[in-house]
Design an enzyme around this catalytic site. Sequence first.
Site, mmCIF file in Angstrom:
data_model
loop_
_atom_site.group_PDB
_atom_site.id
_atom_site.type_symbol
_atom_site.label_atom_id
_atom_site.label_comp_id
_atom_site.label_asym_id
_atom_site.label_seq_id
_atom_site.Cartn_x
_atom_site.Cartn_y
_atom_site.Cartn_z
ATOM 1 N N ASP A 107 55.866 71.859 26.831
ATOM 2 C CA ASP A 107 54.946 71.648 27.942
ATOM 3 C C ASP A 107 54.244 70.307 27.761
ATOM 4 O O ASP A 107 53.783 69.992 26.646
ATOM 5 C CB ASP A 107 53.896 72.760 28.001
ATOM 6 C CG ASP A 107 54.472 74.095 28.460
ATOM 7 O OD1 ASP A 107 55.674 74.134 28.801
ATOM 8 O OD2 ASP A 107 53.725 75.085 28.482
ATOM 9 N N HIS B 13 55.341 72.148 35.926
ATOM 10 C CA HIS B 13 54.245 72.852 35.257
ATOM 11 C C HIS B 13 52.960 72.791 36.092
ATOM 12 O O HIS B 13 51.869 72.804 35.552
ATOM 13 C CB HIS B 13 54.019 72.236 33.870
ATOM 14 C CG HIS B 13 53.242 73.088 32.912
ATOM 15 N ND1 HIS B 13 53.304 74.473 32.893
ATOM 16 C CD2 HIS B 13 52.362 72.744 31.917
ATOM 17 C CE1 HIS B 13 52.514 74.933 31.949
ATOM 18 N NE2 HIS B 13 51.927 73.919 31.341
ATOM 19 N N HIS C 35 47.452 71.600 36.773
ATOM 20 C CA HIS C 35 47.241 72.557 35.680
ATOM 21 C C HIS C 35 46.046 73.493 35.914
ATOM 22 O O HIS C 35 45.227 73.712 35.017
ATOM 23 C CB HIS C 35 47.045 71.820 34.349
ATOM 24 C CG HIS C 35 47.503 72.598 33.149
ATOM 25 N ND1 HIS C 35 46.657 73.415 32.426
ATOM 26 C CD2 HIS C 35 48.710 72.697 32.546
ATOM 27 C CE1 HIS C 35 47.318 73.967 31.423
ATOM 28 N NE2 HIS C 35 48.573 73.553 31.472
ATOM 29 N N TYR D 238 48.937 77.826 31.481
ATOM 30 C CA TYR D 238 48.311 78.848 30.633
ATOM 31 C C TYR D 238 49.145 80.138 30.571
ATOM 32 O O TYR D 238 48.684 81.144 30.033
ATOM 33 C CB TYR D 238 46.900 79.200 31.122
ATOM 34 C CG TYR D 238 46.032 78.007 31.394
ATOM 35 C CD1 TYR D 238 45.438 77.281 30.359
ATOM 36 C CD2 TYR D 238 45.788 77.586 32.706
ATOM 37 C CE1 TYR D 238 44.632 76.172 30.616
ATOM 38 C CE2 TYR D 238 44.978 76.484 32.968
ATOM 39 C CZ TYR D 238 44.412 75.787 31.918
ATOM 40 O OH TYR D 238 43.616 74.694 32.178
ATOM 41 N N HIS E 243 54.834 72.064 22.456
ATOM 42 C CA HIS E 243 54.098 71.111 23.280
ATOM 43 C C HIS E 243 54.397 69.681 22.837
ATOM 44 O O HIS E 243 54.615 69.431 21.647
ATOM 45 C CB HIS E 243 52.592 71.380 23.204
ATOM 46 C CG HIS E 243 52.205 72.718 23.758
ATOM 47 N ND1 HIS E 243 52.340 73.875 23.027
ATOM 48 C CD2 HIS E 243 51.709 73.078 24.963
ATOM 49 C CE1 HIS E 243 51.943 74.907 23.767
ATOM 50 N NE2 HIS E 243 51.546 74.453 24.948
#
Length: 256
Positions: A61, A112, A116, A153, A206
């Site tokens: 991510d 993504h 966010h 998340y 990540h």
Amino acid sequence: MKFFILTKKRLIIIAGCICVGLLSAVFSLNSLGVLASGNKNKKIPIYRVDKKEKVVSVSFDAAWGNEQTQTLLDILKDNNVKSTFFLVGMWVDKYPESVKAISDAGHDVGNHSNTHPHLPQLAMEKITSQIEDCNNKIEKITSKRPILFRPPYGDYNNDVIDATNNLKMHCIQWDVDSLDWKDPTPDEMINRIKSKIKPGSIILMHNGAKNTPAALPKILKMIKEEGYSIVPISELIYIENYTVGHDGTQIPTSES
């Protein structure tokens, strides 16, 4: 032998106990029915894929920071591994050259969200906009429109999955969390992943975690030594003709 005389008072007590027991049973059944109904109606993203062969996916991510992205790409190239990167639209705006580098290297470029947020807190229209805006930014750079979406998340509800499905995309979670964002040592990350992977696993990492560049070569080596091959998520999942089980396992139907 003892005999009990059923007086009116005892009959009332017995009847009361029976009624309480019946009511408790009814409420219990109703509660189970509500839970079952809730589980039945709740939609689930893809956490892993039902696979007989030993194959897994490694995903990253990218939401903040870019100091390590090229290092990760170099490591993946050195190990002949294709991965999946889930990019936030704001990150795409800041680092278009890295977006192109990821795509040109043959990795999946996934969505993504645009900014966010916690998507379940938004209306359906806003959720769709979050996905579409990021798709547009990625497509402008790579000439490819993403088919994979990972909610920020890991936070989702039915609207998030419906919005994803309506855009002909797949909502992707993970079943193995490296916890690299907590800055474990490389060995801790390796041991954690080794203890949890199984055929069809999706591993979460990540692009900006402190120890990920140091751990990644060893993680890839360990996965291969365990007999697994590593493919991008787009090659791991079934694109059509599947169901998703209550635990998030994507299961092919007979047509697959």
